[in-house]
Design a protein around this motif. Structure first.
Motif, PDB file in Angstrom:
ATOM      1  N   GLY A  52       0.821  -1.221   0.000  1.00 13.04           N
ATOM      2  CA  GLY A  52       0.000   0.000   0.000  1.00 13.04           C
ATOM      3  C   GLY A  52       0.854   1.269   0.000  1.00 13.04           C
ATOM      4  N   GLU A  53       1.933   1.242   0.770  1.00 15.27           N
ATOM      5  CA  GLU A  53       2.835   2.414   0.793  1.00 15.27           C
ATOM      6  C   GLU A  53       3.454   2.646  -0.581  1.00 15.27           C
ATOM      7  N   ARG A  54       3.769   1.545  -1.255  1.00 17.64           N
ATOM      8  CA  ARG A  54       4.439   1.660  -2.554  1.00 17.64           C
ATOM      9  C   ARG A  54       3.493   2.072  -3.671  1.00 17.64           C
ATOM     10  N   THR A  55       2.252   1.543  -3.649  1.00 16.52           N
ATOM     11  CA  THR A  55       1.422   1.654  -4.855  1.00 16.52           C
ATOM     12  C   THR A  55       0.081   2.330  -4.658  1.00 16.52           C
ATOM     13  N   ASP A  56      -0.350   2.497  -3.419  1.00 18.47           N
ATOM     14  CA  ASP A  56      -1.724   2.952  -3.244  1.00 18.47           C
ATOM     15  C   ASP A  56      -1.822   4.406  -2.800  1.00 18.47           C
ATOM     16  N   TRP A  57      -1.630   4.653  -1.524  1.00 15.09           N
ATOM     17  CA  TRP A  57      -2.067   5.924  -0.922  1.00 15.09           C
ATOM     18  C   TRP A  57      -1.433   7.160  -1.528  1.00 15.09           C
ATOM     19  N   ILE A  58      -0.117   7.219  -1.496  1.00 14.12           N
ATOM     20  CA  ILE A  58       0.554   8.428  -1.982  1.00 14.12           C
ATOM     21  C   ILE A  58       0.491   8.521  -3.514  1.00 14.12           C
ATOM     22  N   PRO A  59       0.699   7.408  -4.240  1.00 19.96           N
ATOM     23  CA  PRO A  59       0.509   7.513  -5.696  1.00 19.96           C
ATOM     24  C   PRO A  59      -0.892   8.001  -6.070  1.00 19.96           C
ATOM     25  N   ARG A  60      -1.907   7.509  -5.403  1.00 20.80           N
ATOM     26  CA  ARG A  60      -3.270   7.943  -5.714  1.00 20.80           C
ATOM     27  C   ARG A  60      -3.492   9.410  -5.330  1.00 20.80           C
ATOM     28  N   ALA A  61      -2.964   9.788  -4.177  1.00 18.59           N
ATOM     29  CA  ALA A  61      -3.086  11.200  -3.768  1.00 18.59           C
ATOM     30  C   ALA A  61      -2.394  12.093  -4.804  1.00 18.59           C
ATOM     31  N   GLY A  62      -1.257  11.611  -5.315  1.00 20.10           N
ATOM     32  CA  GLY A  62      -0.538  12.374  -6.340  1.00 20.10           C
ATOM     33  C   GLY A  62      -1.364  12.541  -7.611  1.00 20.10           C
ATOM     34  N   ILE A  63      -2.082  11.496  -7.991  1.00 23.12           N
ATOM     35  CA  ILE A  63      -2.954  11.569  -9.175  1.00 23.12           C
ATOM     36  C   ILE A  63      -4.052  12.616  -8.954  1.00 23.12           C
ATOM     37  N   ILE A  64      -4.628  12.605  -7.767  1.00 25.00           N
ATOM     38  CA  ILE A  64      -5.689  13.587  -7.478  1.00 25.00           C
ATOM     39  C   ILE A  64      -5.126  15.011  -7.496  1.00 25.00           C
TER      40      ILE A  64
END
Lengths: 174, 174
Positions: A52-64
């Motif tokens: 999740g740290e690698r692929t989910d939360w921050i990457p998704r926040a970055g997309i938003i």
């Protein structure tokens, strides 16, 4: 509770140390235990949190936050840890989780997210439109849910050993 | 899992530090939160664990080991913390729990309990005859159950904030 970034971060920054205190150096009878076939051990759960740290939360926040034309998140692989954790020790996974979480919280702090930005949206592959506020609240609830799962998996190993006390320990039958 | 005193103790000795990492210095929005009327906050739960250290596990183990003529345990007061924790800070409670747990584990280690002693019995006020092995297994499962409860209570504060992700977070509806 209304989402507040400072209050939410208080949980996110504590999770790696909490899991380290709970699991670090503990006997494999606890850390490799599961709730039965196709369920996860504490070892598996830490691997899942790393993914999740690698692929989910921050990457998704970055997309938003980027608000580009393509705002659909990549699907989250809930089983990635079974490959990624292979051959690694739990101590190694706990270290990796702590390092990645610290990096991600530094990224989050660096963004200096405003109230207005918390309302920005992205596209979840299953749910459709979601806000940054919802994503960050989910990061927190996901941490807490998996910490609860770790302790539930461990507790269940004593479902029989507690004898009649099982009646007073609802966690053993959840 | 069969009960093994050494493996069990691994959990008992980690619980105070786990709760301190999880809750120490955290915003009261988390530590005073509940699941609704007549349910417990993380603050209440730490008080309950303190009461157990004082009146339940080691005193009951002592009754069993003494094998006197009267082996019925005093009933456990599940609501003692509402009086005992009044006016105290969470930091104070976390310190008290750590100190009492350390003292109790020292007492336990000093007893050098044998396999034969684990089969000795006492009388539970509700269940009747129980073994020392069951009592000690329950101490462990009770720790884990309440740690799970703390994280569940906290997670539920974001039941609405996570929006559609609620569907993926079963802990929010437990």
């Amino acid at each position: 509770m209304e989402f507040d970034l400072r209050i939410a971060t208080g949980v996110l920054e504590r999770t790696p140390a909490t899991l380290r205190m709970l699991l670090g150096g503990l006997a494999p009878e606890w850390t490799d235990a599961t709730e039965g076939p196709e369920t996860w051990s504490p070892f598996d759960i830490v691997g899942h949190l790393i993914h999740g740290e690698r692929t989910d939360w921050i990457p998704r926040a970055g997309i938003i936050l980027a608000q580009g034309s393509e705002r659909t998140f990549a699907p989250y692989d809930r089983f990635a840890q079974f490959e990624e954790s292979k051959g690694r020790s739990l101590a190694d996974l706990l270290d990796a989780f702590a390092r990645l979480r610290a990096e991600n919280l530094a990224t989050l702090a660096g963004w200096r997210i405003t109230e207005a930005q918390l309302a920005l949206t992205g596209e979840h592959p299953a749910f459709g439109t979601v806000t940054l506020r919802q994503l960050l609240a989910t990061w927190v609830a996901h941490d807490l849910g998996h910490t609860a799962q770790v302790t539930r998996v461990m507790a269940k190993q004593y479902r029989d050993a507690v004898g009649p006390w099982r009646e007073y320990l609802p966690i053993l039958d959840r």
